[in-house]
Enzyme design. Structure first.
Site, mmCIF file in Angstrom:
data_model
loop_
_atom_site.group_PDB
_atom_site.id
_atom_site.type_symbol
_atom_site.label_atom_id
_atom_site.label_comp_id
_atom_site.label_asym_id
_atom_site.label_seq_id
_atom_site.Cartn_x
_atom_site.Cartn_y
_atom_site.Cartn_z
ATOM 1 N N ILE A 194 -3.399 2.329 -3.489
ATOM 2 C CA ILE A 194 -4.561 2.975 -4.122
ATOM 3 C C ILE A 194 -4.751 2.502 -5.558
ATOM 4 O O ILE A 194 -5.890 2.422 -6.034
ATOM 5 C CB ILE A 194 -4.453 4.524 -4.039
ATOM 6 C CG1 ILE A 194 -5.831 5.139 -4.240
ATOM 7 C CG2 ILE A 194 -3.443 5.071 -5.025
ATOM 8 C CD1 ILE A 194 -6.877 4.748 -3.225
ATOM 9 N N LYS A 243 -4.163 12.527 -5.746
ATOM 10 C CA LYS A 243 -4.100 13.631 -4.809
ATOM 11 C C LYS A 243 -3.124 13.309 -3.687
ATOM 12 O O LYS A 243 -2.932 12.127 -3.418
ATOM 13 C CB LYS A 243 -5.473 13.976 -4.228
ATOM 14 C CG LYS A 243 -6.207 12.786 -3.622
ATOM 15 C CD LYS A 243 -6.093 12.352 -2.236
ATOM 16 C CE LYS A 243 -5.101 12.478 -1.232
ATOM 17 N NZ LYS A 243 -5.123 11.505 -0.153
ATOM 18 N N ASP A 279 -2.316 14.346 4.259
ATOM 19 C CA ASP A 279 -2.549 13.461 3.104
ATOM 20 C C ASP A 279 -4.041 13.101 3.051
ATOM 21 O O ASP A 279 -4.711 13.442 2.070
ATOM 22 C CB ASP A 279 -1.647 12.222 3.178
ATOM 23 C CG ASP A 279 -1.919 11.282 2.020
ATOM 24 O OD1 ASP A 279 -1.282 11.435 0.978
ATOM 25 O OD2 ASP A 279 -2.803 10.418 2.144
HETATM 26 P P1 NAP Z 1 1.941 3.406 -1.741
HETATM 27 O O1 NAP Z 1 1.212 2.103 -1.819
HETATM 28 O O2 NAP Z 1 2.990 3.559 -0.708
HETATM 29 O O3 NAP Z 1 2.650 3.850 -3.101
HETATM 30 C C1 NAP Z 1 2.209 3.574 -4.384
HETATM 31 C C2 NAP Z 1 3.359 3.031 -5.218
HETATM 32 O O4 NAP Z 1 4.220 4.092 -5.623
HETATM 33 C C3 NAP Z 1 4.245 2.074 -4.480
HETATM 34 O O5 NAP Z 1 3.673 0.802 -4.491
HETATM 35 C C4 NAP Z 1 5.551 2.163 -5.227
HETATM 36 O O6 NAP Z 1 5.558 1.175 -6.212
HETATM 37 C C5 NAP Z 1 5.528 3.547 -5.852
HETATM 38 N N1 NAP Z 1 6.521 4.402 -5.230
HETATM 39 C C6 NAP Z 1 6.618 4.745 -3.929
HETATM 40 N N2 NAP Z 1 7.666 5.572 -3.721
HETATM 41 C C7 NAP Z 1 8.268 5.725 -4.916
HETATM 42 C C8 NAP Z 1 9.387 6.445 -5.344
HETATM 43 N N3 NAP Z 1 10.129 7.174 -4.491
HETATM 44 N N4 NAP Z 1 9.717 6.402 -6.651
HETATM 45 C C9 NAP Z 1 8.967 5.681 -7.517
HETATM 46 N N5 NAP Z 1 7.875 4.971 -7.156
HETATM 47 C C10 NAP Z 1 7.539 4.979 -5.868
HETATM 48 O O7 NAP Z 1 0.898 4.601 -1.573
HETATM 49 P P2 NAP Z 1 -0.659 4.693 -1.862
HETATM 50 O O8 NAP Z 1 -1.403 4.495 -0.588
HETATM 51 O O9 NAP Z 1 -1.046 3.868 -3.026
HETATM 52 O O10 NAP Z 1 -0.743 6.263 -2.169
HETATM 53 C C11 NAP Z 1 -0.297 6.797 -3.397
HETATM 54 C C12 NAP Z 1 -1.043 8.101 -3.642
HETATM 55 O O11 NAP Z 1 -2.453 7.816 -3.612
HETATM 56 C C13 NAP Z 1 -0.788 9.161 -2.546
HETATM 57 O O12 NAP Z 1 -0.681 10.420 -3.106
HETATM 58 C C14 NAP Z 1 -2.030 9.044 -1.661
HETATM 59 O O13 NAP Z 1 -2.370 10.288 -1.058
HETATM 60 C C15 NAP Z 1 -3.091 8.665 -2.688
HETATM 61 N N6 NAP Z 1 -4.242 7.989 -2.065
HETATM 62 C C16 NAP Z 1 -4.030 6.970 -1.152
HETATM 63 C C17 NAP Z 1 -5.133 6.403 -0.507
HETATM 64 C C18 NAP Z 1 -4.994 5.303 0.526
HETATM 65 O O14 NAP Z 1 -6.002 4.930 1.173
HETATM 66 N N7 NAP Z 1 -3.804 4.718 0.747
HETATM 67 C C19 NAP Z 1 -6.432 6.849 -0.818
HETATM 68 C C20 NAP Z 1 -6.588 7.830 -1.793
HETATM 69 C C21 NAP Z 1 -5.482 8.393 -2.407
HETATM 70 P P3 NAP Z 1 6.927 0.394 -6.568
HETATM 71 O O15 NAP Z 1 7.753 0.308 -5.314
HETATM 72 O O16 NAP Z 1 6.466 -0.943 -7.065
HETATM 73 O O17 NAP Z 1 7.562 1.210 -7.641
#
Ligand code: NAP
Length: 303
Positions: A13, A89, A167
């Site tokens: 995101i 969120k 989510d």
């Molecule tokens: P993601 O790509 O899995 O996670 C985002 C980043 O957070 C990862 O690249 C990782 O970066 C870091 N991370 C993950 N677990 C961690 C941990 N235990 N400790 C520290 N850093 C950690 O997820 P995402 O899809 O971007 O979602 C993140 C948030 O955005 C969620 O709350 C989701 O609901 C929201 N969101 C997602 C979407 C969607 O379409 N995917 C849409 C709207 C909102 P590093 O490993 O490089 O540290």
């Protein structure tokens, strides 16, 4: 003059939405990132949040794009260091932790913004205005998408605190709680847990005022993000996650769609006025579903 901001958690995101929204804004400069593996071209990158806080006192705002479980510690450190904070969120893994962050932010005199990007979809504000004062006779939320497409390989969504189908489902709940002219409460829910996972992959919900919800993360092909609200004065429908609004089947024209740019515009206003914006209403419905819902086991899920 632009405000320097740090993005934390350079994953899906952050790359898809936050970086483009910040770069397109005249109000912000992406001054640093913190991520264990992700970076943004041309932007100073840290892999340790404490180091960023210590070395970049010029950065007054931190936007946390991490999954909900690790987010609290980052938010608490940022607030303690006097930084304004934006939360993706859902704002945390639990209601209580977000309430604690809110109290910390108020004590520290900094802004805490628990964002709900779907509330910025272009049909949502006019939908709320049209429903104001009307009598609700029923509603249907249909939120069905493909988890493999939107969360590729992200096992955290199926781990405790990941909230599973809630989510994306919290996006629908953020719209529902924003537009309905009366509060509703959950009366019944069925939650479908894959045999090998800790969070639900689908849920069927029944609220008061005859509002129903059907959430599913197994939908391939066209995706469904629709909300219909029936009233004694007509029927309102939001399609495409709130981007399209129809009243009695007639398409309304609600202006440009700019969910994430609008979140960053709002953060500018909150900081300028010294305010916080923390609305836990969508998460209350998630917590209620996990409290009240009947659990059924379905086929194991693998990415
Ligand atoms: P993601 O790509 O899995 O996670 C985002 C980043 O957070 C990862 O690249 C990782 O970066 C870091 N991370 C993950 N677990 C961690 C941990 N235990 N400790 C520290 N850093 C950690 O997820 P995402 O899809 O971007 O979602 C993140 C948030 O955005 C969620 O709350 C989701 O609901 C929201 N969101 C997602 C979407 C969607 O379409 N995917 C849409 C709207 C909102 P590093 O490993 O490089 O540290």
């Amino acid at each position: 003059m632009t405000t320097p901001i740090c993005l934390v958690g350079i994953g899906k995101i952050a790359v898809d939405q936050h970086v483009p929204a910040i770069n397109a804004s005249a109000d912000w400069t992406l001054a640093a990132t913190v991520s264990r593996s992700g970076t943004v071209d041309g932007v100073p990158a840290f892999d340790n949040f404490d180091h960023m806080l210590a070395e970049r006192p010029d950065i007054s705002v931190v936007s946390l794009c991490l999954p909900p479980v690790p987010r609290f510690d980052y938010a608490a450190k940022a607030i303690a260091a006097g930084r304004h904070v934006m939360l993706e969120k859902p704002p945390g893994a639990t209601l209580a932790e977000v309430q604690i962050l809110q109290a910390m932010a108020q004590d520290a005199g900094v802004t805490l913004f628990a964002t709900w990007h779907s509330r910025m979809a272009k049909g949502v504000a006019p939908a709320k205005a049209w429903l104001a004062g009307k009598t609700i006779t029923g509603g249907q939320i249909t939120w069905k998408e493909d988890v493999r497409r939107w969360h590729p390989g992200q096992d955290w969504v199926f781990e405790p605190g990941g909230m599973g189908v809630f989510d994306p489902g919290s996006n629908a709940l953020s719209i529902m709680t924003e537009i309905l002219p009366v509060p509703v409460f959950l009366q019944k829910a069925t939650l479908e847990f894959p045999a090998n996972r800790d969070t639900p992959i689908a849920a069927q919900m029944q609220w008061s005022h005859n509002v129903k919800g059907d959430f599913d993360w197994r939908q391939e092909g066209p995706q469904s993000w629709d909300i219909t609200i029936a009233t004694t004065a007509g029927t309102l429908t939001l399609h495409d996650g709130g981007a399209r609004l129809l009243i009695d089947g007639v398409e309304q024209h609600a202006g440009p769609d700019r969910e994430y740019p609008a979140l960053y515009d709002r953060m500018v206003d909150l900081i300028r006025t010294g305010a916080c914006d923390v609305d836990l209403a969508p998460m209350v419905h998630v917590a209620d579903a996990l409290t009240l819902g009947k659990r059924v086991t379905v086929a194991p899920f693998a990415f």
